[in-house]
Each structure stands twice: as C-alpha cells, then as structure tokens.
Scaffold this active site. Structure first.
Site, short mmCIF file in Angstrom:
data_model
loop_
_atom_site.label_atom_id
_atom_site.label_comp_id
_atom_site.label_asym_id
_atom_site.label_seq_id
_atom_site.Cartn_x
_atom_site.Cartn_y
_atom_site.Cartn_z
N ALA A 54 0.86 -1.18 0.00
CA ALA A 54 0.00 0.00 0.00
C ALA A 54 0.90 1.23 0.00
O ALA A 54 2.08 1.14 0.36
CB ALA A 54 -0.88 -0.02 1.24
N GLU A 96 -0.58 -9.17 -0.33
CA GLU A 96 -2.00 -9.39 0.00
C GLU A 96 -2.85 -9.39 -1.27
O GLU A 96 -3.80 -10.17 -1.40
CB GLU A 96 -2.46 -8.31 0.98
CG GLU A 96 -1.80 -8.49 2.35
CD GLU A 96 -2.01 -7.32 3.28
OE1 GLU A 96 -1.71 -6.18 2.88
OE2 GLU A 96 -2.48 -7.53 4.40
N GLU A 122 5.09 -4.85 7.09
CA GLU A 122 4.37 -3.81 7.85
C GLU A 122 4.91 -3.61 9.26
O GLU A 122 4.96 -2.51 9.77
CB GLU A 122 2.87 -4.13 7.91
CG GLU A 122 2.13 -4.00 6.58
CD GLU A 122 2.16 -5.27 5.74
OE1 GLU A 122 2.96 -6.19 6.03
OE2 GLU A 122 1.38 -5.34 4.77
N GLY A 137 0.90 -4.92 1.03
CA GLY A 137 -0.35 -4.97 0.27
C GLY A 137 -0.18 -5.66 -1.08
O GLY A 137 -1.15 -6.20 -1.64
N1 CAA Z 1 4.62 3.24 -0.69
C1 CAA Z 1 4.99 4.40 -1.25
N2 CAA Z 1 6.11 4.53 -1.99
C2 CAA Z 1 6.87 3.46 -2.14
C3 CAA Z 1 6.57 2.22 -1.57
C4 CAA Z 1 5.36 2.14 -0.83
N3 CAA Z 1 4.92 0.98 -0.29
N4 CAA Z 1 7.52 1.34 -1.90
C5 CAA Z 1 8.41 2.00 -2.65
N5 CAA Z 1 8.04 3.28 -2.79
C6 CAA Z 1 8.72 4.35 -3.53
C7 CAA Z 1 9.90 4.88 -2.74
O1 CAA Z 1 9.48 5.83 -1.80
C8 CAA Z 1 10.72 5.47 -3.85
O2 CAA Z 1 10.16 6.70 -4.22
P1 CAA Z 1 11.11 8.03 -4.33
O3 CAA Z 1 12.03 7.72 -5.48
O4 CAA Z 1 10.12 9.11 -4.63
O5 CAA Z 1 11.82 8.15 -3.03
C9 CAA Z 1 10.50 4.51 -5.01
O6 CAA Z 1 9.29 3.81 -4.71
C10 CAA Z 1 11.60 3.48 -5.17
O7 CAA Z 1 11.77 2.84 -3.91
P2 CAA Z 1 13.20 2.63 -3.21
O8 CAA Z 1 14.11 3.77 -3.54
O9 CAA Z 1 12.96 2.36 -1.78
O10 CAA Z 1 13.69 1.33 -3.99
P3 CAA Z 1 14.70 0.20 -3.47
O11 CAA Z 1 14.98 -0.65 -4.66
O12 CAA Z 1 15.85 0.79 -2.74
O13 CAA Z 1 13.86 -0.65 -2.39
C11 CAA Z 1 11.88 -1.81 -1.57
C12 CAA Z 1 12.74 -1.40 -2.80
C13 CAA Z 1 12.66 -2.80 -0.72
C14 CAA Z 1 10.62 -2.45 -2.12
C15 CAA Z 1 11.56 -0.56 -0.73
O14 CAA Z 1 11.03 0.44 -1.59
C16 CAA Z 1 10.56 -0.78 0.37
O15 CAA Z 1 10.90 -1.29 1.40
N6 CAA Z 1 9.29 -0.35 0.14
C17 CAA Z 1 8.24 -0.43 1.16
C18 CAA Z 1 7.75 -1.84 1.35
C19 CAA Z 1 6.69 -1.85 2.45
O16 CAA Z 1 6.95 -1.53 3.60
N7 CAA Z 1 5.45 -2.24 2.06
C20 CAA Z 1 4.33 -2.31 3.00
C21 CAA Z 1 3.48 -1.08 2.87
S1 CAA Z 1 2.24 -0.98 4.10
C22 CAA Z 1 1.00 -2.02 3.56
O17 CAA Z 1 1.08 -2.58 2.47
C23 CAA Z 1 -0.18 -2.17 4.48
C24 CAA Z 1 -1.19 -3.18 4.06
O18 CAA Z 1 -1.28 -4.24 4.62
C25 CAA Z 1 -2.15 -2.90 3.00
#
Ligand code: CAA
Length: 304
Positions: A112, A158, A178, A155
């Site tokens: 998400a 999911e 998360e 998400g």
């Molecule tokens: N939400 C918003 N933006 C996200 C995102 C997310 N879940 N995942 C990645 N992005 C964005 C980053 O902010 C970044 O944007 P900017 O260039 O504007 O900064 C862009 O995508 C590229 O991401 P990274 O620079 O972080 O890329 P990376 O290759 O270094 O890492 C990754 C990749 C490991 C997937 C890392 O992006 C990450 O950890 N993302 C978050 C994963 C996460 O925590 N997901 C759970 C979300 S909460 C949820 O889903 C709740 C639910 O149950 C519904």
C-alpha cells in the site's frame, strides 16, 4: 448473451448506484462512463495506473498490468480504483474466461502507498473505509491469476493472495514488512498466509517482516509454480487460456466451491461441494462435456 448486451444490462444498476452514493460520485460516474464506452465499442478504457487488454490466441484472457513504475507499483488509491474498475469490466465480459494481474519485472507491487497512509488516523480510517475497495478483487467471479515478478510486499503480497492462483517469477521477493514500519498487514496478510501456509510460517513472516524468495513461497504452498522471470507472463496467460477453454458457468461454480473451503467447516464444505456438483447437472455444459467424452470429441461449451 453478447458482451454488449451483458454490459448494457449492468448500466442501469450502476447508474442507480451512482445517484445514490454522492460521496463516491466521481469514481462511480467515471466507472459508469467506462462501462458505457466499453459496452458500445468493446474497447477497454485507458487507465492512468494500469494497462488492461484482452490477450491469448482467442483474446479470451484479460491481462491487467500495474503501471506505476516510479513507486514500484505502490498501491495508491487511484491505482486500486483503476485496478478494481478493470477487474469489474473483465468480470462482466463474457468473452473473457480468466484474468491475469501482473506488474513489472522489478515489482509486482511494493505494498500500500505509505506516503498516502502515513498521516491517517483511526477515525479517518473508519470514516473513509481505508482499503475497503480492495475487497472487490476477491469478489470477482472469474479466476484471477497473479503473475508475480520482483517485489511482492505488504499490500502487494496481499493483493496476490486475493487472486486465485499465484505464479511467481524466479527472482520474485515476497514479504509482509508492515511490522517494520509500525503497523500490521491490513488487507488479509495475517489471515491468508495463516490459511495457506500454517501458523508458524504466518507468525514468522508477519512478526519479522523478512522477505522470502519465490522458491520458499512455492515450498510453503503460497505459490503454485516458479517460472523463469521472462516467461512468467506468457505462462500465466497460457494457464488463463486453459481455464478459459472450460465452461465459464462451471468454472465459476468450481471457484466458489474451492473458496468455500476457507470459509467453513469440512462437513459444511463437503455438503456445499456436493450441492454445487449436483447443480452442474442442471447445465447444458455438463451434458455437452460428458457427451463429448463418450463420443470421443472435444466439448463445445455454451455457458448455459
Ligand atoms: N509506498 C509508497 N512509496 C513506495 C513504496 C510504498 N509501499 N515502496 C516504494 N516506494 C517508492 C519509494 O518511496 C521510492 O520513491 P522516491 O524515489 O520518490 O523516493 C521509489 O518507490 C523506489 O523505492 P526505493 O528507492 O525504496 O527502492 P529500493 O529498490 O531501494 O527498495 C523496496 C525497494 C525494498 C521495495 C523498498 O522500496 C521498500 O521497502 N518499500 C516499502 C515496502 C513496504 O513496507 N510495504 C508495506 C506497505 S504498508 C502495507 O502494504 C499495508 C497493508 O497491509 C495494506
């Protein structure tokens, strides 16, 4: 009934709900307009965050590609609206027998949208019904195959589990991270992993946030097949074509029966399955399928 007739029948219903739901009016009117256009031209709409098309030799598989590459397909509200609209249109299209949802080679979806969510409150979540729209994916009557390459996190994981079958590219990475951002899965992660992989795996995945590989996901029964990344979408479409070659009405009864296994006791599930099995004998497609077997020919299903 043709696609155009089937969709036209739904226009009145959608129109009425658009009038009765002013808060969601803009979204519903957009969907309403898309349904009208789809019903008159048969062309899938152009969306901002997903690409939708009909693929396969007989154009009978719907393909939806999540397309928000800069954010690794993070599932912002607008993307989820596009996705659920596309799923709804393909679900009603009688020329389509199965749907494939995929992302890019780098990311199926990284979860998400954290930036969109971070300032929300308990009260606003209740009032807005945060993530409620996502349930529309699991309400789809047609089988959905998730073709997962790259990151499939939070998400994203999911969403994949809301689908009926998951095929994974060999470099896919799954996880429910998360916990590491101070929350818990909110779109089915704790429930669906526990049901498909058991308590210990679900606890480990959800309590550590650790990523796991496609190969691990296959071993634990989360995905049904691991495929070289560059062949994943083609193989998923082939699977969709195989399902689409069956009788759609029987496919939907079968999907409903398997899903029942996750909602009820074994005794009730077996009873439900038996009733559905008996119900297939009320269809022409059961007669055609069994007659074709006896006559040593391919069946010609008519969805009736
Ligand atoms: N939400 C918003 N933006 C996200 C995102 C997310 N879940 N995942 C990645 N992005 C964005 C980053 O902010 C970044 O944007 P900017 O260039 O504007 O900064 C862009 O995508 C590229 O991401 P990274 O620079 O972080 O890329 P990376 O290759 O270094 O890492 C990754 C990749 C490991 C997937 C890392 O992006 C990450 O950890 N993302 C978050 C994963 C996460 O925590 N997901 C759970 C979300 S909460 C949820 O889903 C709740 C639910 O149950 C519904």
């Amino acid at each position: 009934m043709s696609v155009i007739m089937a969709l036209s029948l739904n226009i009145c219903r959608l129109g009425a709900s658009a009038l009765s739901a002013p808060l969601k009016g803009i979204t519903r009117s957009r969907h309403f307009a898309q349904v009208i256009r789809y019903s008159s031209t048969g062309e899938l709409p152009k969306y901002e965050f997903v690409e939708a098309s009909r693929v396969g030799e007989k154009s009978n598989v719907g393909l939806i590609r999540l397309n928000r590459p800069k954010a690794l397909n993070a599932l912002c509200n607008a993307l989820v609206k596009d996705l659920t609209d596309a799923v709804a249109l393909l679900d009603k299209d009688q020329s389509v027998g199965a749907i494939v949802i995929t992302g890019s080679e780098k990311a199926f979806a990284a979860g998400a949208d954290i930036k969109e969510m971070k300032d929300k409150t308990f009260a606003s979540n209740i009032i807005e019904g945060l993530l409620e729209d996502w349930n529309k994916i699991s309400a789809c009557k047609k089988p959905i195959i998730a073709a997962v390459n790259g990151y499939c996190l939070g998400g994203g994981c999911e969403l994949a589990m809301m689908c009926d079958i998951i095929y994974a590219g060999d470099k896919a990475k799954f996880g429910q991270p998360e916990i590491s951002i101070g929350t818990i899965p909110g779109a089915g992660g704790t429930q669906r992993i526990a049901r498909s992989c058991g308590k210990s795996k679900a606890m480990e995945i959800c309590l550590t946030g650790n990523q796991f590989t496609a190969q691990d996901a296959e071993k634990m029964g989360l995905v049904s097949k691991v495929i070289p990344a560059d062949q994943l979408v083609a193989e998923s479409i082939k699977l969709g074509e195989r399902i689409a070659s069956m009788s759609p009405i029987i496919v939907s009864l079968c999907k409903e029966s398997v899903n029942r296994a996750f909602e009820t006791t074994l005794a009730e599930g077996l009873h439900y399955e038996k009733r559905m099995f008996f119900a297939t004998f009320a269809t022409k497609d059961q007669k055609e399928g069994m007659t074709a077997f006896v006559e040593k020919r391919s069946p010609n299903f008519t969805n009736s």
